[in-house]
Structures are given as structure tokens and as C-alpha cells.
Design a protein around this motif. Structure first.
Motif, PDB file in Angstrom:
ATOM      1  N   ASP A 102       0.835  -1.198   0.000  1.00  0.00           N
ATOM      2  CA  ASP A 102       0.000   0.000   0.000  1.00  0.00           C
ATOM      3  C   ASP A 102       0.875   1.256   0.000  1.00  0.00           C
ATOM      4  N   ASP A 139      -3.920   0.605  -2.113  1.00  0.00           N
ATOM      5  CA  ASP A 139      -4.465   1.030  -0.824  1.00  0.00           C
ATOM      6  C   ASP A 139      -5.969   0.871  -0.733  1.00  0.00           C
ATOM      7  N   ASP A 164      -1.566  -0.906   6.371  1.00  0.00           N
ATOM      8  CA  ASP A 164      -2.947  -0.861   6.861  1.00  0.00           C
ATOM      9  C   ASP A 164      -3.345  -2.247   7.358  1.00  0.00           C
ATOM     10  N   GLY A 203      -0.200   2.237  11.114  1.00  0.00           N
ATOM     11  CA  GLY A 203      -1.058   1.562  10.142  1.00  0.00           C
ATOM     12  C   GLY A 203      -1.152   2.322   8.834  1.00  0.00           C
ATOM     13  N   LEU A 204      -0.246   3.288   8.653  1.00  0.00           N
ATOM     14  CA  LEU A 204      -0.269   4.084   7.426  1.00  0.00           C
ATOM     15  C   LEU A 204       1.061   3.916   6.716  1.00  0.00           C
TER      16      LEU A 204
ATOM     17  N   PRO B  38     -12.069   0.732   5.436  1.00  0.00           N
ATOM     18  CA  PRO B  38     -10.606   0.868   5.579  1.00  0.00           C
ATOM     19  C   PRO B  38     -10.137   2.286   5.294  1.00  0.00           C
ATOM     20  N   ASN B  41     -10.839   4.456   8.229  1.00  0.00           N
ATOM     21  CA  ASN B  41      -9.891   4.144   9.309  1.00  0.00           C
ATOM     22  C   ASN B  41      -8.549   4.798   9.061  1.00  0.00           C
ATOM     23  N   ARG B  42      -8.106   4.777   7.805  1.00  0.00           N
ATOM     24  CA  ARG B  42      -6.807   5.381   7.506  1.00  0.00           C
ATOM     25  C   ARG B  42      -6.868   6.883   7.755  1.00  0.00           C
ATOM     26  N   SER B  59      -4.736  -2.107  17.487  1.00  0.00           N
ATOM     27  CA  SER B  59      -4.903  -2.402  16.062  1.00  0.00           C
ATOM     28  C   SER B  59      -5.221  -3.876  15.913  1.00  0.00           C
TER      29      SER B  59
END
Lengths: 382, 382
Positions: A102, A139, A164, A203-204, B38, B41-42, B59
Motif C-alpha cells: 500500500d 491502498d 494498513d 497503520g499508514l 478501511p 480508518n486510515r 490495532s
């Protein structure tokens, strides 16, 4: 959203086994191996490889493979535009590795490339041809599942770096459901670091969190620009500003090595040694602990020079002795005498070494001299 | 040889818990989170990060931590020369990550760096300071165990890429015995590829197997050398030989980007756009599918130019308008008009992007145009 909600026809999808799996081997038993020191084992393996033997699947690390279920007929049509250079024979013989991220995908690519280094011995003679396919910026769920579906069709291995967690989880589920062999490169190390630091990962993918580019990043950019300007002895007056100075005859890899080091943040100058030409005085005045000499086997150097001259379209008249063995040896001896006069400069033999390997040697020595640690290392503070 | 044969005093060693572990957090329960897409969330995570919140450990990927056993007194003396910038306070606050490799270590370094990208949000304000230590060329048991012992003393996380299976196995055992958190970066992906290809890994770091450097390697070297010679519009007559041409105003990152792409094997030329100067005619004659325009936010560009001029020690007189906003805007508009006249050139906004990210965008577009796949990808044959 679960995969079955996303793909209502999930039951027909689970029937997919890519037709490329016919030739995958099943489980092998571990053969007995005589006990030997790790060094001896390494030499044995290297000898086996050099004599052209394929290594059996009996390394201590190997887990017996789960036997593959028999491959039913492919139920979805395979789109020839979906695979590069697709044809039926190709798909059966060339194994595909899909790298999905992603973010940029460079980490997955680097890891796959590093791991493939352990199969060089059979890649080199196309004994186990592989094609890799990098999908970056994946993504969203739809794209991810499309790629996984395609991996299932092609019998590809899926290697992913998905920051993610919902995408990573979906990839894992989809691969399990559609029987795609897969490995998560980023997850385990991220989790290990999260546990170690006691904080959660964002998570990014890098760049998506909005955190500005660091000072270290800009220092690396500046190092690259410095290094390009110092290439090939361009500005000897600036040698004192360099962190590392490389010196050696033509075609010892100074330029690509200096660029590689610059990308790691080191300001590098390189100074060519040319038979009969005096070295710049500034070189003898700089701190000798930053200077590294490069040398190479004369036969290898001759080949590299011939090949280079051919690429540049140079005729044998214009550079009559550049690649002649007498000249090559004489120039290397000239360099050798210069190195002997400067015994504090480490001299690295780059014969057969990739730039990355030479860079590792240079930096180990560089940091060892700076830090004088009992255990030499390259340290960095974040 | 087993670890206990190697280290007869193994029982005293198992008493070691590095004194830095006092502050490590124990298990946390997973908190309930509202369901969301998703993408949402991002965005939520990015927003939280930008507003300075630390992310909790909830997470979906997180496994509850095993509670750490209470830390007994350190039984071995800690050698201050063994840790960089060691002092008692430092060891408690800065977390160490040891990266150990029997090869160059660049893969371990890359993976750690990528994973640390997910902690940028707390690294940036030193909320979770980290120092990394790279030990490369660790190809014997004694060195490996010394490092692991030191990791245990410092409470470091050990990340390893050990191609030799006996070393990898020893590392795993030692870490378990001495309670060093660890992760094997290379093993899982190597095993996955071995299973996929049906052949064993060599168990040798790259370069140690004696397989000669590949044609692809030499192609990358040649691409780097081409690119350096084409830097900054040096030889416009050679534009036709480039795979990729970058164009943009000064300080849009053309040079470091071209070097990054060159290291991946692409011959890159870069052509600067300067207000009022005509572009080289050759640029308008080359295949437009290889040309990529770079643009950037004017405020960001102004800051970069000011900073650059300061680094170079340039006074405000010598480059009076280089970083003035009017000039910056005018030059960007000039570039914009050129891009508008050449609509086939993709234009990439590099504001806030690291070079690696821009490179990923360029190459995605480049390969997409070449291959016209339904699913754009970067493919390579081994």
C-alpha cells in the motif's frame, strides 16, 4: 467488510488452482547429514554450487511441504493481458512472485531480491526462472483482491507489505481462501518493534501520516548532491568536506560506490588514480581515516575496460592501451605504490564484489575507526 | 555445536534481563472500535497522528503482549565501550534495535527503516527514541553470540538476516534462552520462495556462493554512470538514449530522483526548467512517454531554496530573487505553461514526498504506459 461479502461468488473462487502448480514438488524427507562446523558447511555448499549441483531440500531450516491438493481445471478464464509475456508454456515454467504494497513497494522488492540471492545458483542457468511483479500504491480492498485473484490464477507467490492492518488481514484471509502461498514481510517486524517500543504502529504507509520529511532525509539529499559534484576528482579543493574519499584506477567502481554511500547520507568524493599523473596535493593533506583505496584483479579489470570501451563505441585506436594487459598491470602497480606510501588507507579488493558488498566493507571500517567499539557496528539515532 | 556447549555458563546468562526493560508496557486489552471502511480508518489514524495523539495498542494486528517477568538485577558488568553513547539514563529511555547479518545487512536495515516509518509520529517528537546498530558480516558463531549477549544486556530487539541456517537457528535459540526479543526477516521469505520454486536456498549470503555478477547488475552500473553524466541538462544530445527524462524547475528533486531511478537500472536524464530560457529542442523531439514533469508547492519550494542557498553560503546579493516568492511563483507558472503545451507528459507534484515515493509514482506510470496491463505493475525476469 469480509471477503465473502465482497466476493459473493467465493465458493467458485475457492476451486481455483492455477494451472502452473503441476510441477511444484511435494514433501521431501530430511536426509541425514554428517555433523560439521558452520564454516565447513558453508564451504561445502559453496563448492556444491560452483560444481553445478542443485541443493536438496534438507537444510535444517526447511519444514516439510504440505502436499498440494490435486489441481482441478481452471474455472475462470485467464486474461492474456493480465500477465506479462503470458503464454501457456511460459506460465508453467516461470514462477511468478507478486509483491504488493500500500506504499512504494520498495521494501517488498528489496526483501524478495535479497532472498532470491540465495537461489542465484539456479537462477543463473535458468534452472528455476522467476518473474517478479510489483504492485505499489494498492491502498484499497478492491485492487488488493483483484491482484490476489490474479495471483491465484497464475499460481504466484504473494509477498506483501501492507501497513494498513485491515488490508493485511484481508490479504491473509484471501490467500488462505484461494490457496495462494503468501508471506507478510512488514507485519512481523512492525509488531516486534511495536512491542519493543510499547506504542502502536500508525497503520499508514510512510508519507501518508503527514509527518514532515526529517532532517536526516534532507541530509541524505544534500550528500547525494555533494557527491555528484565531486565525481571523478571534479573539485579536489572540496576533499576536506567529504566524509569518505574513494581512490583507485579507472573502473574500480568509484562512481557507483560513491553514489550508493551518498544515498546512505555520506558525502563522498572520489579521486581517480591515473598512471603517471600526480595525485592532488589535497588528498595527502586530508585526514587519512576517511580515505579508502580500491583495487581489483588485473584480468577482471581488463575485461571491464574492454566491455566499457565497446559500450561507448570507442575504437581500438582511440584508447590503444586502456585495456591492454601491460598497461592495466602497470596502472594497478602504480596505484599499489601509492597505497603503500599511505599505509593508513585501507585497501579493498573489489573483485567479484557487488557495490552493496563493498559499501558494507567501507562503512564497517569507517565506523570502526570512528567509534572504536569492541563490537564494530554502524549506529544511527532516530 | 549447541549453545550450551558453546557457553558453559549458560545458567548464569539466563538470569540476564537488561535493566532497560523496566519501562516496557505489559499486555493491553483490545478496545472496542466502531466499524468503518478501511479508507475511513486510515483517515482517522492520519488525523489522530497529525493532532499529536499516540495510538493505543488496539490495532487488529496486535497480539496481546506476554507479560514480562520481573527484571532481576543485572548479573554481568555492562561495558560502556560496547554501546554507543552509553550512559545509564540513555539506556533506559532510548530503545535499541540490533540488526545482525552474515551478509551486508542492508536488507535488515531497509526493513527496520520501513517499519520505523510507522512510528514516525512518535519518533518525530522523540516520544519513543530509538537507536539502531547494524552488525554486518557476522558469519561466525562466536561473534553472533557476543552480539546477542550484548543485546540481552542492553534490552535491545534483535533483527537478523542470516542466510546460514545454522547461524539463524543459533540466533533463535540464543534469543529464546537469553530472553531477547527478536525477529528473523530473511528466513520466512526465503522459505516461502524455496517452497514456491521447489529448490533449496543456498544458505550463503549473496556474493559468497561464487556465482558471478549478473548482466542486470552491470546494466544498473551503466545506468548510474549514464545518469550522472546527464545530470542537470549536461548533454541534451543524449536525451534520446535515456529511458526516463525528468524536467522541472530548480529544487524539485530531479537529481536525487534520477539517481534513485538509475540505481534501479533506468537511464535517466534531467532537464532543468529556468524562467526565460528556452528548452532544448531535443526535449520536444523525444518520445513524450518517457518525459515526466515535476512540480511543487511554491511556499515549500521557497523554503527549500532559501535553505539550500544558506547551506551553500550564498549571500542574498548573489542570488537576489532565487528564493523570492514572486520569482518562485513566476518560474513555476512558466513550467506550468510548458507542461500544458506538452499534455502527454505526466506532471507529478512532489510536495512533501520522499524521493522513494516519487520514484514509485514515476515507475508505475512508466510501466503502465509501456505494458498497458489491466493491472499496472513493474515486472522483472530473473
Amino acid at each position: 467488510m469480509t471477503i465473502s461479502q465482497f466476493y459473493p461468488t467465493i465458493n467458485s473462487v475457492t476451486q481455483i488452482r492455477a494451472c502452473t502448480r503441476d510441477d511444484q514438488t511435494g514433501s521431501k524427507t530430511v536426509s541425514g547429514r554428517p555433523k560439521a562446523s558452520p564454516q565447513l558447511n558453508r564451504w561445502s555448499r559453496a563448492r556444491a554450487i560452483r560444481s553445478g549441483h542443485k541443493l536438496d531440500r534438507s537444510s535444517p531450516r526447511t519444514q516439510p511441504l504440505e502436499p498440494n491438493p490435486p489441481a482441478p481445471q481452471l474455472s475462470l478464464p485467464v486474461d492474456p493481458h493480465d500477465a506479462v509475456n503470458f503464454d501457456a508454456a511460459d506460465v508453467r515454467t516461470v514462477k511468478s512472485i507478486y509483491m504488493v504494497s500500500d506504499g512504494t513497494g520498495w521494501t517488498a522488492e528489496h526483501c524478495v531480491s535479497a532472498a532470491l540471492g540465495q537461489f542465484d545458483y539456479c537462477l543463473v542457468d535458468r534452472g528455476c526462472p522467476v518473474s517478479t511483479h510489483l504492485f505499489s500504491g494498492i491502498d484499497d480492498m478492491e485492487k488488493l483482491l483483484e491482484i490476489t485473484k490474479q495471483a491465484a490464477k497464475e499460481g504466484a507467490l504473494l509477498v506483501y507489505t501492507l501497513a494498513d492492518p485491515s488490508l493485511a488481514s484481508a490479504a491473509k484471509q484471501a490467500c488462505k481462501l484461494w490457496v495462494v502461498p503468501s508471506t507478510d514481510v512488514l507485519g512481523p517486524i512492525t509488531e516486534a518493534i511495536a512491542s519493543h517500543l510499547g506504542v502502536s504502529p500508525s497503520g499508514l504507509p510512510r508519507g501518508a501520516s503527514g509527518v514532515p520529511l526529517s532532517d536526516d532525509y534532507f541530509r541524505r539529499i544534500e550528500a547525494i548532491e555533494f557527491t555528484i559534484k565531486q565525481d571523478d576528482g571534479a573539485s579536489p579543493q572540496n576533499l576536506a568536506k567529504a566524509d569518505i574519499i574513494l581512490t583507485g584506477v579507472s573502473r574500480t567502481g568509484k562512481t557507483p560506490l560513491s553514489i550508493y554511500l551518498a544515498q546512505k547520507g555520506y558525502r563522498v568524493a572520489n579521486v581517480p588514480i591515473v598512471l603517471g599523473l600526480e595525485m592532488p596535493r589535497t588528498l595527502c593533506r586530508v585526514d587519512p581515516s576517511k580515505v579508502f583505496g580500491l583495487t581489483i584483479n588485473p584480468v577482471v579489470l581488463q575485461n571491464i575496460r574492454k566491455s566499457r570501451a565497446k559500450t561507448m563505441g570507442l575504437s581500438s585506436d582511440s584508447m590503444s592501451n586502456y585495456w591492454e594487459m601491460d598497461y592495466v598491470r602497470e596502472e594497478l602497480e602504480f596505484a599499489g605504490r601509492l597505497f603503500a606510501q599511505n599505509p593508513l588507507w585501507p585497501v579493498i579488493d573489489v573483485t567479484g564484489k557487488a557495490i552493496e558488498e563493498t559499501a558494507a566493507v567501507v562503512l564497517r571500517l569507517y565506523h570502526d575507526r570512528k567509534a572504536k567499539c569492541i563490537m564494530p557496528r554502524i549506529s544511527k539515532r532516530y
